[in-house]
Design an enzyme around this catalytic site. Structure first.
Site, PDB file in Angstrom:
ATOM      1  N   LEU A  52      29.260  44.384  -1.127  1.00 51.91           N
ATOM      2  CA  LEU A  52      28.114  44.349  -2.024  1.00 51.91           C
ATOM      3  C   LEU A  52      28.466  44.809  -3.433  1.00 51.91           C
ATOM      4  CD1 LEU A  52      26.808  43.714   0.665  1.00 51.91           C
ATOM      5  CD2 LEU A  52      24.834  45.038  -0.060  1.00 51.91           C
ATOM      6  N   VAL A 104      33.176  48.445   4.678  1.00 48.75           N
ATOM      7  CA  VAL A 104      33.312  47.034   4.319  1.00 48.75           C
ATOM      8  C   VAL A 104      32.063  46.529   3.602  1.00 48.75           C
ATOM      9  CG1 VAL A 104      33.708  44.687   5.193  1.00 48.75           C
ATOM     10  CG2 VAL A 104      34.927  46.620   6.211  1.00 48.75           C
ATOM     11  N   CYS A 105      30.889  46.943   4.051  1.00 48.81           N
ATOM     12  CA  CYS A 105      29.644  46.509   3.413  1.00 48.81           C
ATOM     13  C   CYS A 105      29.581  46.994   1.963  1.00 48.81           C
ATOM     14  CB  CYS A 105      28.432  47.006   4.188  1.00 48.81           C
ATOM     15  SG  CYS A 105      28.319  46.334   5.862  1.00 48.81           S
ATOM     16  N   THR A 106      29.992  48.226   1.739  1.00 47.67           N
ATOM     17  CA  THR A 106      29.986  48.763   0.379  1.00 47.67           C
ATOM     18  C   THR A 106      30.926  47.960  -0.505  1.00 47.67           C
ATOM     19  OG1 THR A 106      29.413  50.979   1.157  1.00 47.67           O
ATOM     20  CG2 THR A 106      30.451  50.813  -1.023  1.00 47.67           C
TER      21      THR A 106
END
Length: 163
Positions: free
Chosen positions: A59, A54-56
């Site tokens: 961002l 999810v972070c990838t």
């Protein structure tokens, strides 16, 4: 633990080590101090971990839309508990276009009331106005989704409308 700063209050100041990947592929490391960013809106993106699904996605999405933030005079900073070496590998792998800051002891996450004991931090976004006050925030309960660029730029536009 501190409470999450409310809209209209001054955001807690901090200085963190960070880095940014230049368009030429060079990495510049340095210190990032919140109070030195006054004068333009700032989007603080607290994310749990480098190179996670999810972070990838989050961002990379913000990097793809970075011009939309810049068109509104805003800067974006990503903040997570990983160290600068982890941030550098993450930024290089996905060509991330904004600074990633290392809150390794989670002191800033604690100051913003988003630290989770033993787990890291809650996925959160704080939009600060040019004076360093919280204009808008979103603190996720589970962190499995994130606020999209449309939502963030709409909030940034409302700041511009008040200026």
């Amino acid at each position: 633990m501190a409470k999450t700063p409310e809209a209209g209050t001054t955001a807690p100041d901090f200085t963190l080590p960070g880095l940014v990947l230049g368009s030429d592929g060079e990495v510049t490391r340095g210190s990032y101090t919140l109070s030195e960013q006054r004068g333009n809106p700032l989007v603080l993106v607290f994310y749990p971990g480098d190179d996670t699904a999810v972070c990838t996605k989050q961002l990379c999405s913000y990097t793809s839309d970075l011009d939309r933030f810049k068109d509104l005079g805003a800067t974006v900073w990503g903040i997570s508990p990983q160290d600068l070496d982890s941030h550098e590998a993450f930024a290089r792998k996905y060509d991330l276009g904004f600074p990633l800051l290392a809150d390794t002891d989670r002191a800033v996450a604690k100051a913003y009331g988003i630290a989770i004991m033993g787990l890291g931090l809650r996925r959160s976004v704080f939009i600060l106005d040019a004076d360093g006050s919280v204009s808008w925030k979103h603190v996720a309960l589970a962190g499995l989704t994130f606020q999209n660029t449309d939502t963030l730029t709409q909030q940034l536009s409302s700041i511009a409308g008040r200026a």
